[in-house]
Enzyme design. Structure first.
Site, mmCIF file in Angstrom:
data_model
loop_
_atom_site.group_PDB
_atom_site.id
_atom_site.type_symbol
_atom_site.label_atom_id
_atom_site.label_comp_id
_atom_site.label_asym_id
_atom_site.label_seq_id
_atom_site.Cartn_x
_atom_site.Cartn_y
_atom_site.Cartn_z
ATOM 1 N N MET A 210 -10.485 -3.399 -7.829
ATOM 2 C CA MET A 210 -9.159 -4.189 -7.239
ATOM 3 C C MET A 210 -8.389 -3.407 -5.889
ATOM 4 S SD MET A 210 -6.089 -5.775 -9.309
ATOM 5 C CE MET A 210 -4.801 -6.346 -8.790
ATOM 6 N N GLU A 211 -7.952 -3.122 -6.506
ATOM 7 C CA GLU A 211 -7.757 -1.905 -4.992
ATOM 8 C C GLU A 211 -8.637 -1.497 -3.369
ATOM 9 O OE1 GLU A 211 -4.474 -1.715 -4.860
ATOM 10 O OE2 GLU A 211 -3.806 -1.945 -6.958
ATOM 11 N N GLY A 212 -9.989 -1.151 -3.752
ATOM 12 C CA GLY A 212 -11.033 -1.299 -2.447
ATOM 13 C C GLY A 212 -11.431 -0.420 -2.541
ATOM 14 N N VAL B 123 -9.437 -1.719 -12.010
ATOM 15 C CA VAL B 123 -8.380 -1.634 -10.596
ATOM 16 C C VAL B 123 -8.678 -0.931 -9.604
ATOM 17 C CG1 VAL B 123 -6.404 -0.699 -10.451
ATOM 18 C CG2 VAL B 123 -6.696 -1.449 -12.143
ATOM 19 N N ARG C 264 1.179 -1.019 -0.031
ATOM 20 C CA ARG C 264 0.039 0.449 0.332
ATOM 21 C C ARG C 264 0.877 1.351 -0.262
ATOM 22 N NH1 ARG C 264 -5.231 -0.821 -1.850
ATOM 23 N NH2 ARG C 264 -5.929 -2.917 -0.379
#
Length: 200
Positions: A72-74, A69, A45
């Site tokens: 995917m990255e939250g 993405v 991160r």
């Protein structure tokens, strides 16, 4: 099309790079501002803490890929959550939940030729999280070697059966996603991304 700066396990040589195979690799780059690159197990991160210049790769991506993405990255309402197994002396292990908030923002990235471009990066707030290690070099490769590589700390390709006499081998952070509970950048990502592609 927008540019995306990749600093984690979506870089070339890592298994998660498969999600960018239909995007265009522009080249290597580094941030002009300092950030903090953090690692816990295989999860990487970036925070706003000014620690070091971050090295990575620049990709040209479509808007739909950018949104994929994001998931995917939250990115989402309130950020993301993950469950972490922590050791407990009585019961053996205990699952605790850590929360984080992820935002996507544009920042200046310097290309190898010295020119700069605006590219998106993902910034995570890790307030209250514990056990994260700072990658002071600002380059993931120094802590999590690409798939198939081993850390090079002066001891070159001599793979004689000696398991590094002094202190043992450096930790192998590769291929551990199946044993972890990380929902965002490692575990379950392949299934999630495939499902999203199928829904298009």
């Amino acid at each position: 099309m927008p540019f995306l700066f990749i600093f984690d396990t979506m870089r070339s040589g890592y298994s998660n790079n498969m999600f960018l195979q239909d995007s265009t690799l522009v080249g290597n780059g580094k941030t002009t501002n300092k950030y903090q690159l953090c690692m816990k197990n295989d999860e990487v991160r970036l925070t706003n803490t000014k620690s070091s210049i971050i090295e990575g790769e620049i990709y040209e991506v479509t808007e739909s890929k950018l949104k994929s993405v994001d998931v995917m990255e939250g990115i989402g309402a309130g950020g993301g959550k993950r469950k972490v197994s922590e050791c407990d002396s009585d019961s053996g292990s205990e699952e605790i939940e850590e929360s984080y908030k992820v935002v996507r923002k544009e920042t200046q990235i310097q290309k190898d030729d010295g020119t700069t471009i605006e590219a998106f990066i993902y910034i995570t707030s890790l307030d209250g999280a514990v056990g994260w290690e700072t990658i002071t070099s600002g380059n993931i490769i120094t802590s999590i070697p690409p798939d198939g590589d081993t850390p090079s700390d002066g001891d070159n390709d001599d793979d004689d059966d000696d398991d590094d006499d002094e202190g043992g081998q450096a930790p192998n952070y590769r291929d551990t996603a199946a044993d972890s509970n990380l929902p965002t950048s490692v575990t379950g990502v392949a299934d999630m991304m495939q499902m999203m592609e199928n829904q298009k």
